[in-house]
Each structure stands twice: as C-alpha cells, then as structure tokens.
Design a protein around this motif. Structure first.
Motif, short mmCIF file in Angstrom:
data_model
loop_
_atom_site.label_atom_id
_atom_site.label_comp_id
_atom_site.label_asym_id
_atom_site.label_seq_id
_atom_site.Cartn_x
_atom_site.Cartn_y
_atom_site.Cartn_z
N PHE A 47 2.17 0.22 -10.68
CA PHE A 47 3.43 0.66 -10.08
C PHE A 47 3.31 2.13 -9.69
O PHE A 47 3.02 2.99 -10.51
CB PHE A 47 4.58 0.46 -11.06
CG PHE A 47 5.92 0.91 -10.56
CD1 PHE A 47 6.61 0.14 -9.63
CD2 PHE A 47 6.50 2.09 -11.00
CE1 PHE A 47 7.85 0.54 -9.15
CE2 PHE A 47 7.75 2.49 -10.54
CZ PHE A 47 8.42 1.72 -9.60
N GLY A 48 3.56 2.39 -8.39
CA GLY A 48 3.62 3.76 -7.92
C GLY A 48 2.27 4.32 -7.52
O GLY A 48 1.21 3.77 -7.81
N ALA B 160 0.81 -1.21 0.00
CA ALA B 160 0.00 0.00 0.00
C ALA B 160 0.85 1.27 0.00
O ALA B 160 2.05 1.26 0.33
CB ALA B 160 -0.94 -0.01 1.20
N SER B 161 0.21 2.37 -0.34
CA SER B 161 0.87 3.67 -0.35
C SER B 161 1.24 4.11 1.06
O SER B 161 0.66 3.64 2.06
CB SER B 161 -0.05 4.71 -1.00
OG SER B 161 -1.26 4.81 -0.29
N ASN B 162 2.26 4.96 1.13
CA ASN B 162 2.81 5.49 2.38
C ASN B 162 3.54 4.44 3.21
O ASN B 162 3.95 4.74 4.34
CB ASN B 162 1.72 6.15 3.23
CG ASN B 162 1.11 7.35 2.54
OD1 ASN B 162 1.82 8.17 1.97
ND2 ASN B 162 -0.21 7.45 2.56
N SER B 163 3.67 3.20 2.71
CA SER B 163 4.55 2.23 3.35
C SER B 163 5.96 2.44 2.82
O SER B 163 6.17 3.06 1.76
CB SER B 163 4.07 0.81 3.10
OG SER B 163 3.97 0.54 1.72
N SER B 164 6.94 1.91 3.55
CA SER B 164 8.34 2.14 3.19
C SER B 164 9.12 0.84 3.26
O SER B 164 9.05 0.12 4.26
CB SER B 164 8.97 3.17 4.14
OG SER B 164 10.35 3.32 3.88
N PHE C 196 2.20 -2.09 -6.40
CA PHE C 196 3.25 -1.54 -5.56
C PHE C 196 3.09 -0.01 -5.52
O PHE C 196 3.31 0.66 -6.52
CB PHE C 196 4.63 -1.91 -6.09
CG PHE C 196 5.76 -1.45 -5.21
CD1 PHE C 196 6.11 -2.18 -4.08
CD2 PHE C 196 6.46 -0.30 -5.50
CE1 PHE C 196 7.14 -1.76 -3.26
CE2 PHE C 196 7.50 0.13 -4.68
CZ PHE C 196 7.84 -0.61 -3.55
N ARG C 197 2.73 0.49 -4.35
CA ARG C 197 2.51 1.93 -4.19
C ARG C 197 3.39 2.53 -3.09
O ARG C 197 3.15 3.66 -2.63
CB ARG C 197 1.04 2.21 -3.87
CG ARG C 197 0.07 1.73 -4.96
CD ARG C 197 -1.35 2.13 -4.63
NE ARG C 197 -2.31 1.71 -5.63
CZ ARG C 197 -2.58 2.37 -6.75
NH1 ARG C 197 -1.93 3.50 -7.01
NH2 ARG C 197 -3.47 1.93 -7.61
N ALA C 198 4.42 1.81 -2.68
CA ALA C 198 5.22 2.19 -1.52
C ALA C 198 6.37 3.13 -1.91
O ALA C 198 6.59 3.45 -3.08
CB ALA C 198 5.76 0.95 -0.84
#
Length: 418
Positions: free
Chosen positions: A288-289, A179-183, A232-234
C-alpha cells in the motif's frame, strides 16, 4: 505519453467497463481394459495442463472518465484441470498401473499503468479486480474448479498387482496492481481487490485380488501453491481534497489440498504400501502506497491481506490374506505466508478510521465433521464446521465410514455410519 493520451469519456450513467474473462476446462481421461489367460499388463497415463492468462490492462497515461457512472476494470479466470486414469486387468499374471498429473497454473492480471487517471466523480464506484475461481457472492472458492487428478485400478489373477502415481497441483498467480503517479477519484467507493482460490484434489482407489495380491508404488500428492498479490501505489484525492468515500485494498486467498488413497486387496499373500501427501504453501502479499502517494478519503481506508489454508491427507487400507504385509502413510504440510506492507506514503488521511490487517485463517470451506442438522425421515445428516453458519461440503467419498462421537439428535455415540 502526456501529450498523446488515450481518453475514454461517457456522458450517461452506464459507466466504463474494461473486463477480461476466460472460462477453461482441460481434461485427460485415458482408460484401458485387458484380459488374457496367461498374462495381462497395461498402464494409463493422464496428463492435463492449464496455463492460460486473463488480463485487463489500463495503459500508462490513459484517461477513463465515467462522469456519473462507475469504472470497472476486471480480469477473471474460471477453470478446471482434470487428469483421470482408469485401468482394469485380469489373467493368471495381471498387472495394472495408472499415472495422472493435473497442473493448474493460470495467470490473472489486472493492471493500471503509471500516470493513468480513473474518474467516477459523479456518484460512481471504481473497481480494479483480479479473480481466479473465487465466488465474490459467497466469499469462497467456486465448487468444482482447480486441479483434479485421480486413478482407479482393478486387477484380478493368480498374481494380481496394481500401482499408481498421482499428482495434482494448483498454482495460480493472481495480481492486481495500480502503479504510482496514477490517480483514482470516485463519488462513492474505490475497491482494489485480488481474489484467488487454489484447490488441488488427488485421489487413488485400487483393488487387487489374487492368490498373491500386491499394491505397490502407490503415491498420491496434492499441492496447492500460487500467489495472491494486491499493490496500490496511486493517489486518491490530495492533501486538501478527498477522492472517495471509502478505499479498500484487498488480497483474499483460499488454498486447499486434499489427498486420498483407498486400497482394497486380498489373497493368500497380501502385500501393500503407499503414501498420501497434501501440501499447502500459498503466498499472499499486499503493498500500500509509494513514496509519492497522497491518499485522502471521506470515510475509511482498509488494507487487508487474508489467506485461508487447509491440507487434508487420508488413507483407507483394507486387506485380507494368510500373510499380510502393509505400510501406508498420510502426510500433511501447511506453510502459508501472508505479508502486508505500508510503503511509506507521505500523506494518508481518512475521515473515520484506517485499518491495516494481515490475517491467516477465515471462514471454513469444508466440514470438520460438525453436524448441522439431522433428517430422520430422509435418513441423512447435514455437516458444517465450528465457526461456520450453514452447510459445508464434507469431502467424503461413497463408501467411506465415519464413527459418530457426541450426543446430537438421534445418532448413537460410537456407532459407525456410511
């Protein structure tokens, strides 16, 4: 939440593994035998359904820190759904009917939630993987898995009739999502991969012998469907820092549908008809992204969606009679969909190259009739396919006849072999 995170930290090099694995086989195999002087009739129904779920989930705001080790998050489903029916009948008036349905419909999910942190900054890798019936070592589907439906009918009598309705469906949904905002940060490589092998096999063999023999209402259908998705949005690193050597975001799918109808019958009057249908309609997507992603690696970024598809349908009808009426049909449909989307991330940088690939087709999994080698002493041939290296499964059945065309080895062109 940010103030109440789940934190897992290792101090040794063994790393962190959050894995889920499900191995499952569902089988239905009814059989009947019935004999009588005047009349006999019977039917066998085989229904097998599989809809299990394998999931590996890293929740929102989770923090996995492997230090000098690796982080491995994987959900795996390995299984077979088998419906096989058989019937045997004999009488002055004899009828045999078998039906089979194999529905292979599992779900495999690997998910890393929003604001999660995965850290293998020492010398480790990060793998986030969802796998259904896929052999990563050989890069193809695991043999003997998927949906299998079959029927075997035999009827003898003054009037002998057989019929079958067989359907095999492979419809696995396999998803990997970060998910987004994960690192994610790794000392070596990061792989986010979805691997899905959907295989559907359907086969019917019938034999009817009588003064009047009837093969009617025979339908064989193999459907391979399902979806394969990698999202993949991380973040990996940032504008001023790298987060891995390489980043691979992959969705690899194989879909195979095989339908086979084999009929033998004989009588003063021989009537036969049937259809074999193979449909392959897989769906594969990579995203992606996100609108906030920052991705920076030291070497390469690969974003790839690849689907391999194959549909085969065949009918082998043999009959004899004073009056013979027959109508058999083989139908094939192949409609795959492959979609790779780069969803406008504001910053993406690689030290060497960035590859974005959407592809249908890949290494063949079954022989197309090409001969690899011939062993005269052992009296056998090894089959392969154009573009392949080494032997491949031939999908022939015992008793099938092939006619050789070519100039290979000691084989004779135009001659039939079985």
């Amino acid at each position: 939440s940010s103030g109440n995170r789940t934190v897992v930290t290792t101090t040794a090099a063994l790393g962190i593994a959050a894995d889920s694995a499900l191995n499952s086989t569902v089988t239905a195999a009814p059989r009947f035998e019935q004999f009588s002087i005047l009349a006999s009739g019977g039917d066998a129904e085989a229904t097998a359904r599989q809809d299990g779920t394998a999931a590996a989930i890293v929740g929102v705001w989770s923090d996995l820190d492997a230090n000098s080790g690796s982080v491995h998050v994987q959900a795996t489903f390995t299984g077979t759904t088998d419906a096989s029916a058989a019937g045997l009948g004999g009488a002055l008036l004899a009828g045999v009917k078998t039906n089979g349905t194999a529905d292979h419909d599992p779900t495999v999910l690997t998910y890393v939630g929003a604001n999660a942190t995965l850290d293998a900054t020492g010398s480790g890798d990060i793998d986030v993987i969802a796998n259904h019936n896929y052999d990563l070592g050989s890069d193809k589907g695991i043999a003997g898995t998927g949906a299998v439906a079959s029927a075997n009918n035999t009827s003898f009598g003054l009037v002998a009739g057989v019929g079958s309705n067989i359907t095999s469906t492979a419809d696995a949904d396999v998803v990997t999502s970060v998910a987004s905002n994960s690192s994610l940060t790794a000392g070596d490589d990061i792989t986010v991969g979805t691997y899905n092998a959907n295989v559907a096999d359907a086969a019917v063999a019938t034999l009817a012998v009588g003064a009047i023999s009837i093969t009617a209402g025979v339908s064989v259908t193999a459907n391979t469907q399902g979806s394969t998705r990698a999202t993949f949005r991380a973040d990996v690193g940032g504008v001023s820092s790298t987060g891995a050597d390489n980043l691979d975001v992959l969705a690899l799918g194989f879909a195979t549908a095989d339908a086979s109808l084999k009929k033998a019958s004989g009588g003063l009057v021989d009537v036969g008809g049937g259809t074999a249908t193979a449909n392959a309609t897989p769906d594969l997507a990579v995203t992606f992204g996100s609108s906030s992603s920052q991705i920076n690696v030291r070497d390469a970024i690969t974003v790839k969606g690849q689907q391999g598809s194959d549909a085969d349908s065949r009918v082998d009808a043999a009959g004899f009679g004073g009056i013979t009426v027959g109508g058999f049909t083989a139908v094939v449909s192949l409609t795959p969909d492959v979609d790779v989307t780069v969803d406008q991330p504001p910053f993406v940088q690689a030290g060497s190259k960035i590859s974005i690939i959407a592809q249908h087709g890949g290494p063949p999994q079954f022989s197309d009739g090409t001969i690899d080698t011939v062993d005269g002493g052992g009296n056998y041939v090894v089959l392969t396919a154009i573009g392949a290296s080494g032997p491949l499964a031939h999908q022939l059945q015992t008793g099938d006849v092939v006619v050789y065309s070519g100039t290979c080895c000691d084989l004779v062109g135009g001659q039939a072999y079985n």
